[in-house]
Design an enzyme around this catalytic site. Structure first.
Site, short mmCIF file in Angstrom:
data_model
loop_
_atom_site.label_atom_id
_atom_site.label_comp_id
_atom_site.label_asym_id
_atom_site.label_seq_id
_atom_site.Cartn_x
_atom_site.Cartn_y
_atom_site.Cartn_z
N VAL A 12 71.04 -35.82 -88.16
CA VAL A 12 70.42 -35.90 -89.49
C VAL A 12 68.91 -35.76 -89.40
O VAL A 12 68.28 -35.06 -90.21
CB VAL A 12 70.80 -37.21 -90.21
CG1 VAL A 12 70.17 -37.27 -91.60
CG2 VAL A 12 72.32 -37.33 -90.33
N LYS A 100 74.88 -45.73 -93.98
CA LYS A 100 75.88 -46.40 -94.83
C LYS A 100 76.18 -47.82 -94.37
O LYS A 100 76.40 -48.72 -95.19
CB LYS A 100 77.16 -45.57 -94.88
CG LYS A 100 77.85 -45.39 -93.53
CD LYS A 100 78.96 -44.38 -93.59
CE LYS A 100 78.43 -42.97 -93.60
NZ LYS A 100 77.83 -42.51 -92.35
N GLU A 124 70.72 -42.07 -101.15
CA GLU A 124 71.72 -41.13 -101.68
C GLU A 124 72.62 -40.58 -100.58
O GLU A 124 73.82 -40.40 -100.78
CB GLU A 124 71.01 -39.97 -102.40
CG GLU A 124 71.95 -38.94 -103.01
CD GLU A 124 72.74 -39.49 -104.18
OE1 GLU A 124 73.98 -39.51 -104.10
OE2 GLU A 124 72.13 -39.89 -105.18
N GLY A 182 83.43 -30.94 -83.47
CA GLY A 182 82.28 -31.75 -83.83
C GLY A 182 82.45 -32.52 -85.12
O GLY A 182 81.49 -33.09 -85.65
N GLU A 185 83.56 -38.15 -83.76
CA GLU A 185 82.81 -38.65 -82.62
C GLU A 185 83.73 -38.86 -81.42
O GLU A 185 84.96 -38.90 -81.55
CB GLU A 185 82.16 -39.99 -82.99
CG GLU A 185 81.23 -39.94 -84.19
CD GLU A 185 79.91 -39.24 -83.89
OE1 GLU A 185 79.60 -39.04 -82.71
OE2 GLU A 185 79.20 -38.91 -84.85
N ASP A 196 84.38 -46.44 -92.09
CA ASP A 196 83.37 -45.59 -92.73
C ASP A 196 83.65 -45.49 -94.23
O ASP A 196 82.74 -45.64 -95.06
CB ASP A 196 83.38 -44.21 -92.08
CG ASP A 196 82.37 -43.27 -92.70
OD1 ASP A 196 81.19 -43.35 -92.35
OD2 ASP A 196 82.76 -42.44 -93.56
N LYS A 200 81.39 -46.98 -97.61
CA LYS A 200 80.99 -46.12 -98.73
C LYS A 200 81.52 -46.65 -100.06
O LYS A 200 80.78 -46.66 -101.06
CB LYS A 200 81.47 -44.70 -98.47
CG LYS A 200 80.76 -44.02 -97.30
CD LYS A 200 81.38 -42.68 -96.97
CE LYS A 200 80.66 -42.02 -95.80
NZ LYS A 200 81.30 -40.73 -95.43
N GLY A 297 77.60 -33.62 -92.19
CA GLY A 297 77.01 -32.44 -91.57
C GLY A 297 75.50 -32.50 -91.60
O GLY A 297 74.89 -33.18 -92.43
#
Length: 405
Positions: A12, A100, A124, A182, A185, A196, A200, A297
């Site tokens: 990122v 997150k 965001e 990819g 992980e 995850d 969220k 991504g």
């Protein structure tokens, strides 16, 4: 010129730097100021990077520089990321995050610090990657009473489920394929066990319902128990299996949970495949609002981060309203009391199933004719389902069916 620092130079972080450079003119126009990356913090060396002159190894260099007005935290986790975020906010610097886990665990505290210091804490990118979902909740849906949010919030699990269904791949093979591409992980635990997605849906629920929803209180089930037989049998019944995060108002309490669901072929979520994400927000005036797109991504996530940077620059002297109050287990309702139809796969005889469950719909497709059947129950809650299954019916699989019950 507004000077910023990027904490973390992984997927990122590199994406954020790339988007800022690639779209520099447009970003300057939209922000009203040129945005300049003064520092990049990372403990690793990047001798071949074109940005190598920007790297620093010590956070204090950033913290003590009054020229840095915005800190972009893309480290991840709740260790150094939490420490650096607290210190940055307390120093009067706005913080932008894609983290997150940090927002789900400590968002209320961090937004309180931001409010006290008159700066912004924006995130965001923490939900849905490039999909704009937090800003619509905070701005566009404020005339609505939100009754429910649900959706496909994790691209890794959605890719695995799509591969299992369309390629007839076993879970282990689909996971390995996702790792090679990819999408997953090397340690996929957070994705495949639903953590995850849980983080969220907790963030979205906290915004929508005004109470901090702590992930530790949320019932979370992943996808590891799903088998090829379930894919075939659910398809023959007109459904697909998707991992959903769900949140809804139930009286004065909030129901939040994560679990695999059967979604109808006619559902808006049915065609959301591979690494795509989608969320449905139900408002009492708007009806259902569906948001979908790339949920992860490098560049999609960076797109959301940079949008927050622009927002922070435009509100350099005014705080953007976002927040919720503290909440606890007492604000949550029991997911086992939510009524829905259920899919069950079992090796029990049809006669016994009909005797215990009454009217059911059997799957016309039988993956193992000699041993297993699948059926859909009437609308019951999970406690009733478990009671009926305890009467000598062994369930190889049981999944909720998404519906308005």
């Amino acid at each position: 010129m507004i000077k910023i620092a990027i904490l973390g130079y992984g997927v990122v972080g590199t994406g954020v730097a790339a988007v800022l450079e690639r779209n520099r003119e447009l970003i300057t126009q939209n922000a009203g100021h040129e945005i300049h990356v003064k520092y990049i913090l990372d403990i690793r060396d990047f001798p071949d990077s074109p940005r190598k002159v920007l790297f620093v190894a010590h956070f204090d260099e950033i913290l003590n520089d009054p020229e840095v007005k915005i800190v972009v935290e893309v480290i991840g986790g709740t260790g150094a990321a939490l420490d650096y975020t607290r210190k940055s906010l307390n120093a009067g610097k706005s913080v932008i995050s894609s983290n997150k886990e940090l927002v789900a665990e400590f968002g209320n505290e961090l937004m309180n610090i931001a409010a006290e210091k008159g700066v912004n804490y924006l995130f965001e990118a923490s939900v849905g990657g490039a999909i704009p979902i937090i800003r619509p909740l905070v701005q566009c849906m404020t005339a609505n009473i939100i009754s429910e949010i649900y959706g496909i919030l994790n691209g890794t699990t959605n890719y695995i489920l799509t591969s299992m269904e369309k390629n007839n791949a076993k879970y282990s093979a689909a996971l390995l394929e996702a790792q090679k591409k990819g999408y997953a992980e090397s340690d996929p635990t957070a994705d495949v066990e639903g953590h995850d997605t849980c983080r969220k849906i907790c963030i979205l629920s906290s915004i929508a319902f005004g109470k901090h929803i702590h992930p530790k209180y949320i019932q979370t089930q992943g996808i590891k128990e799903i088998e090829i037989a379930d894919m075939h049998m659910t398809k023959s019944l007109g459904y697909r299996i998707k991992l959903l995060g769900r949140s809804r108002l139930t009286g004065d309490k909030i129901l939040v949970f994560v679990a695999p669901h059967l979604v109808s072929d006619h559902s808006v979520l049915s065609d959301i495949d591979d690494v795509m994400n989608a969320a449905v927000i139900r408002g009492n005036a708007s009806g259902d609002i569906v948001l979908c797109g790339a949920g992860a991504g490098k560049l999609p996530t960076a797109s959301a981060v940079v949008a927050d940077i622009i927002d922070a620059v435009r509100h350099m002297h005014a705080r953007r309203w976002i927040g919720w109050s503290e909440g606890g287990k007492e604000n949550l309702s029991d997911h086992k009391l939510l009524e829905s139809a259920w899919y069950v796969r079992t090796d029990a005889p049809k006669e016994k199933v009909e005797r215990e469950f009454g009217s059911v719909i059997f799957a016309p497709f039988n993956q193992h004719p000699s041993a297993e059947i699948a059926f859909i129950t009437s609308v019951i809650n999970e406690k009733k389902l478990d009671y009926l299954l305890s009467r000598d019916i062994t369930a190889m699989s049981k999944f909720r069916i998404l519906g308005d019950y």
